[in-house]
Design an enzyme around this catalytic site. Structure first.
Site, PDB file in Angstrom:
ATOM      1  N   LYS A  56     -22.727 -16.338  61.746  1.00  0.00           N
ATOM      2  CA  LYS A  56     -22.057 -15.795  62.931  1.00  0.00           C
ATOM      3  C   LYS A  56     -21.316 -16.898  63.702  1.00  0.00           C
ATOM      4  O   LYS A  56     -20.239 -16.656  64.258  1.00  0.00           O
ATOM      5  CB  LYS A  56     -23.058 -15.069  63.820  1.00  0.00           C
ATOM      6  CG  LYS A  56     -23.682 -13.836  63.171  1.00  0.00           C
ATOM      7  CD  LYS A  56     -22.652 -12.810  62.747  1.00  0.00           C
ATOM      8  CE  LYS A  56     -23.282 -11.493  62.305  1.00  0.00           C
ATOM      9  NZ  LYS A  56     -22.282 -10.507  61.868  1.00  0.00           N
ATOM     10  N   ASP A  86     -17.424   0.707  52.876  1.00  0.00           N
ATOM     11  CA  ASP A  86     -18.873   0.444  52.908  1.00  0.00           C
ATOM     12  C   ASP A  86     -19.446   0.679  51.522  1.00  0.00           C
ATOM     13  O   ASP A  86     -18.867   1.432  50.717  1.00  0.00           O
ATOM     14  CB  ASP A  86     -19.527   1.380  53.948  1.00  0.00           C
ATOM     15  CG  ASP A  86     -20.859   0.864  54.474  1.00  0.00           C
ATOM     16  OD1 ASP A  86     -21.809   0.740  53.666  1.00  0.00           O
ATOM     17  OD2 ASP A  86     -20.960   0.577  55.677  1.00  0.00           O
ATOM     18  N   TYR A 114     -28.278 -16.007  59.374  1.00  0.00           N
ATOM     19  CA  TYR A 114     -27.533 -15.114  60.265  1.00  0.00           C
ATOM     20  C   TYR A 114     -26.799 -15.924  61.339  1.00  0.00           C
ATOM     21  O   TYR A 114     -25.585 -15.786  61.521  1.00  0.00           O
ATOM     22  CB  TYR A 114     -28.521 -14.129  60.917  1.00  0.00           C
ATOM     23  CG  TYR A 114     -27.871 -13.035  61.720  1.00  0.00           C
ATOM     24  CD1 TYR A 114     -27.417 -11.868  61.103  1.00  0.00           C
ATOM     25  CD2 TYR A 114     -27.732 -13.132  63.100  1.00  0.00           C
ATOM     26  CE1 TYR A 114     -26.828 -10.853  61.838  1.00  0.00           C
ATOM     27  CE2 TYR A 114     -27.141 -12.122  63.839  1.00  0.00           C
ATOM     28  CZ  TYR A 114     -26.706 -10.984  63.195  1.00  0.00           C
ATOM     29  OH  TYR A 114     -26.116  -9.979  63.930  1.00  0.00           O
ATOM     30  N   ASN A 164     -17.057  -6.281  59.632  1.00  0.00           N
ATOM     31  CA  ASN A 164     -18.250  -5.948  60.412  1.00  0.00           C
ATOM     32  C   ASN A 164     -19.517  -5.771  59.579  1.00  0.00           C
ATOM     33  O   ASN A 164     -20.606  -5.621  60.120  1.00  0.00           O
ATOM     34  CB  ASN A 164     -17.898  -4.640  61.176  1.00  0.00           C
ATOM     35  CG  ASN A 164     -19.053  -3.985  61.848  1.00  0.00           C
ATOM     36  OD1 ASN A 164     -19.463  -4.433  62.901  1.00  0.00           O
ATOM     37  ND2 ASN A 164     -19.579  -2.925  61.246  1.00  0.00           N
ATOM     38  N   THR A 192     -29.113   0.219  66.527  1.00  0.00           N
ATOM     39  CA  THR A 192     -28.644   0.591  65.183  1.00  0.00           C
ATOM     40  C   THR A 192     -29.811   0.382  64.219  1.00  0.00           C
ATOM     41  O   THR A 192     -30.827  -0.211  64.598  1.00  0.00           O
ATOM     42  CB  THR A 192     -27.475  -0.310  64.730  1.00  0.00           C
ATOM     43  OG1 THR A 192     -28.004  -1.612  64.452  1.00  0.00           O
ATOM     44  CG2 THR A 192     -26.369  -0.406  65.768  1.00  0.00           C
TER      45      THR A 192
HETATM   46  N1  LIG Z   1     -27.313  -4.164  65.982  1.00  0.00           N
HETATM   47  C1  LIG Z   1     -27.348  -5.313  66.626  1.00  0.00           C
HETATM   48  O1  LIG Z   1     -28.229  -5.549  67.472  1.00  0.00           O
HETATM   49  C2  LIG Z   1     -26.301  -6.364  66.360  1.00  0.00           C
HETATM   50  C3  LIG Z   1     -26.243  -7.461  67.239  1.00  0.00           C
HETATM   51  C4  LIG Z   1     -25.270  -8.434  67.023  1.00  0.00           C
HETATM   52  C5  LIG Z   1     -24.394  -8.317  65.962  1.00  0.00           C
HETATM   53  N2  LIG Z   1     -24.487  -7.249  65.132  1.00  0.00           N
HETATM   54  C6  LIG Z   1     -23.542  -7.193  64.023  1.00  0.00           C
HETATM   55  O2  LIG Z   1     -22.872  -5.946  64.034  1.00  0.00           O
HETATM   56  C7  LIG Z   1     -22.447  -5.643  62.697  1.00  0.00           C
HETATM   57  C8  LIG Z   1     -22.867  -4.232  62.374  1.00  0.00           C
HETATM   58  O3  LIG Z   1     -24.272  -4.172  62.447  1.00  0.00           O
HETATM   59  P1  LIG Z   1     -25.058  -2.816  62.748  1.00  0.00           P
HETATM   60  O4  LIG Z   1     -26.086  -3.142  63.735  1.00  0.00           O
HETATM   61  O5  LIG Z   1     -24.097  -1.721  63.015  1.00  0.00           O
HETATM   62  O6  LIG Z   1     -25.797  -2.643  61.354  1.00  0.00           O
HETATM   63  P2  LIG Z   1     -26.050  -1.392  60.410  1.00  0.00           P
HETATM   64  O7  LIG Z   1     -27.185  -1.791  59.555  1.00  0.00           O
HETATM   65  O8  LIG Z   1     -26.149  -0.132  61.213  1.00  0.00           O
HETATM   66  O9  LIG Z   1     -24.695  -1.309  59.538  1.00  0.00           O
HETATM   67  C9  LIG Z   1     -24.374  -2.289  58.608  1.00  0.00           C
HETATM   68  C10 LIG Z   1     -23.476  -1.650  57.558  1.00  0.00           C
HETATM   69  O10 LIG Z   1     -23.054  -2.669  56.646  1.00  0.00           O
HETATM   70  C11 LIG Z   1     -23.026  -2.074  55.360  1.00  0.00           C
HETATM   71  N3  LIG Z   1     -23.048  -3.085  54.308  1.00  0.00           N
HETATM   72  C12 LIG Z   1     -24.074  -3.861  53.918  1.00  0.00           C
HETATM   73  N4  LIG Z   1     -23.706  -4.650  52.887  1.00  0.00           N
HETATM   74  C13 LIG Z   1     -22.407  -4.348  52.620  1.00  0.00           C
HETATM   75  C14 LIG Z   1     -21.475  -4.810  51.671  1.00  0.00           C
HETATM   76  N5  LIG Z   1     -21.795  -5.752  50.769  1.00  0.00           N
HETATM   77  N6  LIG Z   1     -20.234  -4.286  51.674  1.00  0.00           N
HETATM   78  C15 LIG Z   1     -19.887  -3.323  52.571  1.00  0.00           C
HETATM   79  N7  LIG Z   1     -20.734  -2.842  53.493  1.00  0.00           N
HETATM   80  C16 LIG Z   1     -21.987  -3.346  53.517  1.00  0.00           C
HETATM   81  C17 LIG Z   1     -24.261  -1.172  55.340  1.00  0.00           C
HETATM   82  O11 LIG Z   1     -24.211  -0.217  54.296  1.00  0.00           O
HETATM   83  C18 LIG Z   1     -24.189  -0.561  56.738  1.00  0.00           C
HETATM   84  O12 LIG Z   1     -23.440   0.640  56.734  1.00  0.00           O
HETATM   85  C19 LIG Z   1     -23.083  -6.706  61.787  1.00  0.00           C
HETATM   86  O13 LIG Z   1     -22.118  -7.696  61.495  1.00  0.00           O
HETATM   87  C20 LIG Z   1     -24.179  -7.282  62.650  1.00  0.00           C
HETATM   88  O14 LIG Z   1     -24.515  -8.590  62.306  1.00  0.00           O
HETATM   89  C21 LIG Z   1     -25.414  -6.258  65.304  1.00  0.00           C
END
Ligand SMILES: NC(=O)c1ccc[n+]([C@@H]2O[C@H](COP(=O)([O-])OP(=O)(O)OC[C@H]3O[C@@H](n4cnc5c(N)ncnc54)[C@H](O)[C@@H]3O)[C@@H](O)[C@H]2O)c1
Length: 262
Positions: free
Chosen positions: A159, A37, A155, A90, A190
């Site tokens: 996806k 990360d 987005y 992720n 989150t």
């Molecule tokens: N939370 C939701 O409702 C939801 C729904 C569908 C899909 N998702 C997907 O789940 C995954 C995780 O999302 P989340 O909700 O846990 O988000 P989050 O914001 O809690 O975590 C995202 C993480 O990605 C890291 N990050 C950002 N840019 C980066 C980079 N260039 N290199 C490495 N790390 C990087 C951030 O520092 C953070 O720790 C994502 O792909 C998101 O699209 C989330």
């Protein structure tokens, strides 16, 4: 005996939300885990927590937009942990807005971090997985892979690409013992969802009520499915896009009737 005893896992975007929950889950079941990360403070804190519980955990600064960073994570897994068995791509970053207003650099960065980086992660991990005789890849997509969402075209586009790219990995490497699956969460509690809730014109209660289960999803509920897909319990599951949305997309809701509650 844990399901992942002796295995090594990398999770990108592992310092927060779904990624952190998955690292906790994989570590609790015996995997040595690597949080990849850009958020070093949160990644180091998570690693301290896990190591304090007796797990083997590492944080590596990794910008998933840089192939070399992902290759360095895989090299670390091989050099320091003995190999690689699980790769979860992720990390999240997205621009948004009306299509005619989106800054092209924001579009490019969104696709880089959410789609090209998934390719980078797989490109870096596959040779290491092959060396182990196989392994599991989980790529985080979204229910927005299957439909648009207002002001979220970068987005939704990224996806959708993740889902089909994952199928390609599955068919190319299935006979070599690598399974690849996408997960497609609904709204998960989150920091990303906090931002979404602020931007939505729906109240938190309305958002919760869109789900058949009547509430939003916890990161641990995504982590448990990701862990299932990584495990031998899912030995015949590959090329799949698993929806984990509490029934959100099960409901077309033309009738507008309230769900049964008593
Ligand atoms: N939370 C939701 O409702 C939801 C729904 C569908 C899909 N998702 C997907 O789940 C995954 C995780 O999302 P989340 O909700 O846990 O988000 P989050 O914001 O809690 O975590 C995202 C993480 O990605 C890291 N990050 C950002 N840019 C980066 C980079 N260039 N290199 C490495 N790390 C990087 C951030 O520092 C953070 O720790 C994502 O792909 C998101 O699209 C989330």
């Amino acid at each position: 005996m844990g399901r992942f005893d002796g295995q090594v896992a990398i999770v990108t975007g592992g310092a927060s939300g779904i990624g952190a929950a998955t690292l906790r889950r994989l570590a609790s079941e015996g995997a040595a885990v690597i949080c990849a990360d850009i958020n070093d403070e949160a990644g180091e804190a998570l690693v301290r927590e896990l190591n304090g519980q007796g797990a083997t955990a590492h944080h590596l600064h990794c910008d998933v937009g840089e192939l070399a960073d992902l290759e360095a994570c895989v090299a670390f897994a091989q050099g320091e942990c003995g190999g690689l068995d699980i790769m979860m791509n992720n990390a999240f970053w997205a621009a948004g807005g009306w299509v005619h207003t989106i800054d092209p650099e924001g579009w490019d960065r969104s696709l880089k971090i959410m789609l090209t980086a998934v390719f980078y992660g797989c490109r870096a991990a596959i040779p290491a997985l092959l060396e182990r005789g196989g392994g599991s890849i989980v790529n985080t997509a979204s229910i927005e892979a299957f439909g648009g969402e207002m002001l979220a075209s970068p987005y939704a586009t990224a996806k959708a690409g993740v889902v089909n790219f994952t199928k390609n990995v599955a068919i190319e490497y299935g006979r070599k013992g690598i399974r690849a699956n996408a997960i497609c969460p609904g709204i998960v509690e989150t920091p990303l969802a906090d931002a979404f809730k602020k931007a939505s014109v729906r109240s938190p209660e309305e958002l919760a009520n869109l789900h058949a289960i009547g509430r939003l999803i916890q990161p641990s509920e995504i982590a448990s499915v990701a862990a299932f897909l990584c495990s031998e319990d899912a030995s015949a599951v590959t090329g799949h896009a698993m929806v984990i949305d509490g029934g959100l997309t099960a409901h077309i809701n033309l009738s507008g009737r309230a769900p049964y509650e008593s």
